[in-house]
Structure formats: structure tokens, C-alpha cells
Design an enzyme around this catalytic site. Structure first.
Site, PDB file in Angstrom:
ATOM      1  N   THR A   1      35.267  86.141  29.423  1.00  0.00           N
ATOM      2  CA  THR A   1      36.197  85.770  28.356  1.00  0.00           C
ATOM      3  C   THR A   1      36.897  84.451  28.667  1.00  0.00           C
ATOM      4  O   THR A   1      37.546  84.314  29.697  1.00  0.00           O
ATOM      5  CB  THR A   1      37.252  86.871  28.153  1.00  0.00           C
ATOM      6  OG1 THR A   1      36.588  88.104  27.906  1.00  0.00           O
ATOM      7  CG2 THR A   1      38.163  86.531  26.987  1.00  0.00           C
TER       8      THR A   1
ATOM      9  N   ASP B   1      40.089  81.394  33.842  1.00  0.00           N
ATOM     10  CA  ASP B   1      41.144  80.751  33.077  1.00  0.00           C
ATOM     11  C   ASP B   1      42.402  81.592  32.916  1.00  0.00           C
ATOM     12  O   ASP B   1      43.364  81.153  32.303  1.00  0.00           O
ATOM     13  CB  ASP B   1      40.633  80.376  31.678  1.00  0.00           C
ATOM     14  CG  ASP B   1      40.396  81.606  30.813  1.00  0.00           C
ATOM     15  OD1 ASP B   1      40.181  82.699  31.377  1.00  0.00           O
ATOM     16  OD2 ASP B   1      40.432  81.474  29.579  1.00  0.00           O
TER      17      ASP B   1
ATOM     18  N   ASP C   1      33.976  84.166  34.984  1.00  0.00           N
ATOM     19  CA  ASP C   1      34.528  85.208  34.131  1.00  0.00           C
ATOM     20  C   ASP C   1      33.877  85.052  32.760  1.00  0.00           C
ATOM     21  O   ASP C   1      33.400  83.972  32.413  1.00  0.00           O
ATOM     22  CB  ASP C   1      36.045  85.020  34.052  1.00  0.00           C
ATOM     23  CG  ASP C   1      36.698  86.095  33.224  1.00  0.00           C
ATOM     24  OD1 ASP C   1      36.265  87.249  33.326  1.00  0.00           O
ATOM     25  OD2 ASP C   1      37.638  85.777  32.473  1.00  0.00           O
TER      26      ASP C   1
END
Length: 731
Positions: A422, A619, A420
């Protein structure tokens, strides 16, 4: 019958079906490191392999290891008694003239019997108990072979000493005596005890990482009371919400948030990073890390079992007890190996008895005992679990937490890493950098409406808008009819006015896009920035620009991943232009932009269908489905608990360099396991035929049971020593 009694008497097969919830909670639960499905309340021995059970819950080891103390005592007593037996036997066989005239061969045999019997019956008693247990449960193991070999040699010698006349004349020496093997039985027991002592000492080092982690937590904390007084209290007395003072040089007692002061915190014990991290008001701190400079006041957020340190300890303990798929190979071989060895020993005995040279029976006894002793499969059983235990412990000290052994094994084979953007490639702390509005007089209104709407949103960029408005002291308004459209944006009603904050896709769909704002948005995207359009009352009003800087460690980590032969794929909900700009700067292999959380899992399945072994790093809550779908999910420790629960690997410090460490750890551990298995397989494959006497027709070599015992003990110690090398692996 009580639950405890049911647990004590159930069969090993029934043990395999018992979950942890079946175990009584009012006492320590013990399990076997080689067979974690074996669980019982209180200490004991494993019915499958005979090893001493170890507590499932990690605790600071206090006092002596009772098993090690007992085995050490038996070893030294057995050594003292065995040496004279061995020396006298060697002199009688090789240099009888060196014996004093008053010391006849008969006397030597009686001395051997008197000294060897306590060695066999007392020193070797644990082996006989475990051997008998293995026969009762029909889980034949190394102790089965040791008990058979030692008892056979000792019993043969006792009969030869007391009833020599029953043996064939060809076996009888001058005076009607028959050769005895008391020295073999005694020395075998002594050498096996030595092996056990060395093994237990080495095994105590395998969980050194857990003991180190357990020792990190401080025992006391300084609580600041409401009236301003301060008091040192035991760590167990700290509760969530308590205010704690942390002075320079002190350990932080619990996980918390800084409410006053600034300092640098040494987090190396849980992250593996040697550089101290700056902490100020509003930032989180981790229990057991060290405050280096300033004084801090923190508010306790997580205490007891909820702290990160406690979670790390539990995860390492769980991983060390779990079984890697490669262990099935060793288990399958071991299940057939012991019965096969017993059969080979029987065949060797009768082959020597019927076809061997004189004295046939003596040769038959020597070869059968040597086969039983040298073939003990202890090294085979230890090959995998010891490496897993040491490897996962080493990972924990470098900030790499392995959930189970299966994840560790699969990670070695990963050739595609999906990330990912971000919070994984970037800092995960986006900030509002610019605000473009079509009507300058509406600038405050546009930001106020956007921040009010984003306050209700869970999107990672929403917080940047909220904080940007807060920094400009713009008050938040109440939102009604809030609605979130996955992958597009949010909308709602504020003060009776319709407000939309979202992507260009959303604006186009609602037919409220503005050409000028679209051009500005494209220019911002080309710089790697994220943009959000704002529409008020069904007309385009402005453009919010958010920047999330790339982590300083990311470029180096991407390069290292490529060096390891791993293809990096970035999945992001951001625009194609922004995603491609970031990917180009980082040399990422493939980009999938404007992807919804549901589509992330679909992309991973697509890559898996092409034959790739896929790891996913993320996350956030929206990453959880993709983490669970991948062959191995990797949660960045700075993220959410949901992501960590869905992942097989957790990085305490959330950057990609941790993934490089995890892959190196996996490859080194699996290489170590293969070395152990190869050594164990080759050792047994070569040792059994030699012990059976296949070299005798060619070289006149018949392996002594004493040499076989030494070789057997050496093999187990060698496997453990090889595994312990992982402790010093550079990650």
C-alpha cells in the site's frame, strides 16, 4: 574562555568529537569539504588539508568568491613575472648565444632573483601559511610538500647567487657562477596557483545543484486578507494558515493545500518528472513548483525551514558534507603518504649527492624538489568528497534525496529490495468499491458502524471506509472501548452494541466467521482487492471491499529493478490471496503476506542473515522499524515524516522508478569515486619514482620540478573534471 575561543583553539582531534550542538548559533559555521569533522565559526583554512573552509548552511552565493579572486590575482601577477624569468633561464641554458651581448649570465641570475622573489614570497604566501599550519598541527598535507619544495629551490638559488664560492668547484661555471633555480621556484608557484584557480572554479560547480535549488524559491507571495484584499508580501512574512493566490505562470511560495480552483503544476524541479500534475481542491502543492494554467487559492501548511524545498536543500548539503566508508582508504593512505614522500625526497637528495654524476648537488636539489612537488596528495583527498557532492546534487534534481554518503555507498551493493504494498506498489489511495451484507436491510447500518470504528483507526485502509460512508452521507457515531489488534483489526462499542472490523483471522478467532462471506472474500482477493469483515453484536454482518489501484509506473519499475539484478520481495499485512494476485501481476519474486509491522523488521533480519544486502521501501509510520533495520531505508516522499527520518534515501515522488534512479545514481557515483582513487593512486605511485630519478640510469631522464608542478596541478583538476561528469548523468 568563551565557547567561541574554545572552538578556535581546540585541536583537530578535539574537533572530531564536537557535535553540531556545540557550535555557536549566532553566526555562520564553516567546515572543510574534505574533513567535515573540522568546524568553526567564521571562515578559515582546514588544519588537516589546508583547504578553505566553506559554510555549513546552504546559502545563495552572492558576489565574488573571495578565495578565487585572490588566487586569480596572484596567478596573473605571478605569470607576468615568471615568463621572463623562465625565458631568460631557458636561453641561458640552451642557447646562450641568443642573449644580447650586454646581458651576462650574472645579470640573468639577478633578473631571475628580482622577478622570482615576489612570485615566491607574495604569490606563494598562502602555501607557506598553510604549510606552516600543517607542521604546527602535525597534519602534513599537500601544502607541506609545496612549501618545502619551493622554499628549498628558492633558498638554494639565493645562496648560490650571493655566495657561489661556498659550492664545490665542480659546480662552478665560468666566472665562478653556480646554476640557480629561480625559474623553477617561480614557475612551480605559478602552476600551483593555476591549479588552485582551476580547482576553485570547478569546486564552485560541484554545489551548483544546491545553488539551483536555493534559487527556485520565489521572493514574494500574494496573501489574501480576511476582508478580501490582496497584498504582495516578502516570503518571510508568510505564516502557516495564510491564504495565498497563485496566478498562472507563478511559482508556489510555500507548501500548502488547494482550497479553491484547479490547475496543472510543473513539479519537475523537485521530482524530476517532466509531466505537469493536475491539482484540485484538497490536494497538496509543493513550494517552488510552477502553476501552469489556472488560478489557485492555497492555504499555507509549511513555511520557512519546514517546506519540502528547504528540507531537500538541507539534506543535500548534509549528504555532501558526510563521509563515505571508502574515504577511510584515502585517509589512511594520505596519513602515511606525506611523511613517506618527505623521506623519499631526503633519500633522493642524499643518493644523488653521494652517488650521482656531477654536478651532484644540483642533481640532488632537482630530484628532491621534483619529488616533493609531484607527490602532492591533493587529488587523493578530492577523489571522494567531490564525487559525493556532485552525485548527491544530481540526485536532488531528479527527486532522489540522499541522507548521507554511507547510504549512497551501500545502495550500490543492494541485491534485495523489500517493498510494502500500500502506497509503494499501489497508489496509496484505496477506495471502497463494494459492500456485501447478509441482511440487505442492514447495509447502511453495517457501513455506519464500520466507518465510525475505522475513523479512530490508523490503518491505511481505514480512510477508504470513512470516505465511502461520507460519500453516501452516512453520519458517524461515537465509539467507546476502542481497541486495535495489530495485524487483525479493530473493535469497540457503538450505541451499546459490540462492533468488530477485521480480517478473517480475527473473525475465526472470535468464532463469528460466516461461510458465505468467506467465499465472497476469497473471490475478491483473487482480483487483488482487500477485504474487511464486519461483525455486529457477535454475529457476521457484512464484507467491505477496498481497491487500491497499482501505480502505472510500478510494472516498468519492477522490470528495471530485475534488469539491475535486484530481487524484489513484497511484505504486506494483506491476505495471502490478495498479495499473490498482485505479485503475479507485477512479476514480484517473493511474497510475505499477513505480516505485522514488527514481523516486517524480522523478515528483513532473516534476509540479512542469509547474506543479502537489503533495501526497504515504505511510506508509513508502521514501516519505520523496517526502514531503520534494513541496510538502506528508502522513504517514499508521499509518506510520513517518521518514515523519512528512518530512511537513508527519500524519493520526492513516491514510486519505484525513483528507486531505480537511486540505484543508478549510487552505482555511477561509486564508479566515479573508484576512477578518481585509481587515477590518484597510480599517478602518485608512478610519479614519485620518476621524480626521484629512477629513469636516469637507463634513459638519462631527470624530471624537471616545473614538469612536476604541472603534472601535480593537472592531477587535481582531472579528478574534479571527472567528478563533474556526474552532473550530466542520465537517471
Amino acid at each position: 574562555m568563551s565557547l567561541l575561543e574554545e572552538k578556535a583553539c581546540c585541536t583537530p582531534e578535539e574537533h572530531q568529537h564536537n557535535s553540531n550542538t556545540d557550535i555557536p548559533q549566532d553566526g555562520a559555521v564553516y567546515t572543510c569539504p574534505m574533513h567535515p569533522e573540522i568546524q568553526q565559526k567564521g571562515p578559515g583554512t582546514c588544519p588537516k588539508c589546508g583547504m578553505a573552509l566553506e559554510p555549513m548552511s546552504a546559502t545563495v552565493q552572492e558576489g565574488e568568491n573571495e578565495e578565487l579572486t585572490d588566487m586569480t590575482r596572484r596567478f596573473w601577477v605571478s605569470t607576468v613575472l615568471s615568463i621572463p624569468v623562465f625565458v631568460l633561464a631557458m636561453l641561458a641554458d640552451l642557447a646562450p648565444t641568443w642573449l644580447p651581448s650586454w646581458l651576462s649570465l650574472k645579470t640573468v641570475q639577478w633578473i631571475g632573483f628580482i622577478l622570482a622573489t615576489p612570485v615566491v614570497l607574495w604569490g606563494g604566501w598562502p602555501f607557506f601559511v598553510r604549510g606552516w599550519q600543517s607542521v604546527k598541527t602535525w597534519n602534513l598535507n599537500m601544502f607541506t610538500l609545496i612549501a618545502l619544495g619551493v622554499s628549498f629551490a628558492w633558498a638554494y638559488s639565493v645562496v648560490a647567487l650571493f655566495f657561489p664560492q661556498i659550492y664545490p668547484p665542480v659546480m662552478q661555471m665560468e666566472g665562478g657562477l653556480v646554476d640557480v633555480y629561480f625559474e623553477a621556484a617561480a614557475v612551480i608557484v605559478t602552476l600551483v596557483l593555476l591549479g588552485q584557480v582551476l580547482e576553485l572554479r570547478a569546486r564552485s560547480q560541484t554545489n551548483e545543484a544546491i545553488q539551483l535549488l536555493l534559487g527556485l524559491a520565489p521572493h514574494h507571495a500574494r496573501v489574501v486578507r480576511d476582508d478580501g484584499t490582496e497584498e504582495d508580501v516578502p516570503l518571510e512574512a508568510v505564516h502557516v494558515g495564510d491564504i495565498l493566490r497563485i496566478r498562472p505562470g507563478e511559482k508556489i511560495p510555500v507548501d500548502g493545500e488547494v482550497i479553491e480552483g484547479e490547475s496543472h503544476i510543473d513539479e519537475s524541479m523537485v521530482t524530476g518528472e517532466p509531466v505537469a500534475v493536475s491539482k484540485s481542491v484538497g490536494e497538496h502543492v509543493i513550494g517552488a513548483t510552477i502553476n501552469t494554467t489556472g488560478t489557485l487559492l492555497i492555504q499555507a501548511k509549511k513555511v520557512g525551514a519546514d517546506t519540502l524545498l528547504s528540507q531537500i536543500i538541507e539534506m543535500v548539503a548534509h549528504a555532501s558534507r558526510s563521509r563515505a566508508p571508502i574515504q577511510k582508504l584515502a585517509d589512511t593512505v594520505a596519513s602515511y603518504f606525506v611523511p613517506a614522500v618527505v623521506a623519499i625526497a631526503v633519500i633522493a637528495f642524499f643518493s644523488w649527492w653521494f652517488f650521482g654524476p656531477e654536478p651532484r648537488l644540483a642533481h640532488a636539489v632537482v630530484s628532491a624538489v621534483a619529488v616533493l612537488i609531484i607527490a602532492c596528495p591533493c587529488a587523493l583527498g578530492l577523489a571522494t568528497p567531490v564525487s559525493i557532492m556532485v552525485g548527491t546534487g544530481r540526485g536532488a534534481t531528479a527527486g532522489v534525496l540522499i541522507k548521507d554518503a554511507e547510504s549512497l555507498e551501500i545502495l550500490e551493493k543492494v541485491n534485495v529490495l523489500v517493498v510494502d504494498k500500500t502506497g509503494t506498489l499501489t497508489e496509496g489511495k484505496p477506495k471502497l468499491t463494494q459492500l456485501h451484507v447478509l441482511n440487505p436491510s442492514e447495509e447502511s447500518t453495517v457501513l455506519q458502524y464500520a466507518a465510525s470504528l475505522e475513523y479512530v483507526s490508523e490503518h491505511p485502509l481505514a480512510e477508504a471506509v470513512v470516505q465511502g460512508a461520507k460519500a453516501r452521507e452516512i453520519e458517524r457515531l461515537e465509539v467507546e472501548n476502542f481497541k486495535s489488534i495489530t495485524g487483525e483489526g479493530v473493535q469497540g462499542t457503538i450505541a451499546g452494541v459490540s462492533v468488530v472490523v477485521g480480517s478473517s483471522k480475527m473473525m475465526t478467532r472470535l468464532n463469528i466467521a460466516d461461510t458465505e462471506l468467506m467465499k465472497k472474500a476469497e473471490r475478491e482477493r483473487q482480483q487483488g482487492h482487500s477485504v474487511m469483515f464486519v461483525a455486529i453484536d457477535n454475529r457476521a454482518a457484512g464484507l467491505i471491499v477496498v481497491a487500491d489501484p497499482i501505480k502505472s509506473s510500478t510494472p516498468e519499475a519492477i522490470s528495471a529493478l530485475h534488469h539491475e539484478g535486484i530481487r524484489v520481495v513484497m511484505l504486506t499485512g494483506d491476505s495471502q490471496t490478495t498479495a499473490e494476485t498482485v505479485a503475479k501481476a507485477l512479476n514480484i519474486d517473493e511474497v510475505r503476506a499477513e505480516v505485522s509491522p514488527e514481523q516486517k523488521a524480522a523478515v528483513i533480519i532473516e534476509l540479512q542473515d542469509k547474506g543479502y544486502i537489503v533495501a526497504m521501501a515504505g511510506d508509513g509510520i508502521n514501516d519505520a522499524p523496517a526502514l531503520a533495520t534494513a541496510h538502506v531505508g528508502i522513504a517514499m516522499g508521499t509518506g510520513t515524516d517518521v518514515a523519512m527520518e528512518s530512511a537513508g534515501v527519500t524519493l520526492v515522488k513516491g514510486d519505484l522508478k525513483g528507486i531505480v534512479r537511486a540505484i543508478k545514481l549510487s552505482r555511477a557515483t561509486m564508479k566515479n569515486i573508484r576512477q578518481n582513487l585509481f587515477f590518484a593512486f597510480v599517478y602518485n605511485s608512478a610519479g614519485v619514482p620518476v621524480a626521484a630519478g629512477v629513469l636516469y640510469p637507463f634513459f638519462g631522464i631527470l624530471l624537471s620540478p616545473i614538469i612536476a608542478a604541472a603534472a601535480m596541478s593537472f592531477s587535481s583538476v582531472s579528478v574534479i573534471s571527472n567528478s563533474l561528469r556526474l552532473k550530466h548523468m542520465k537517471l
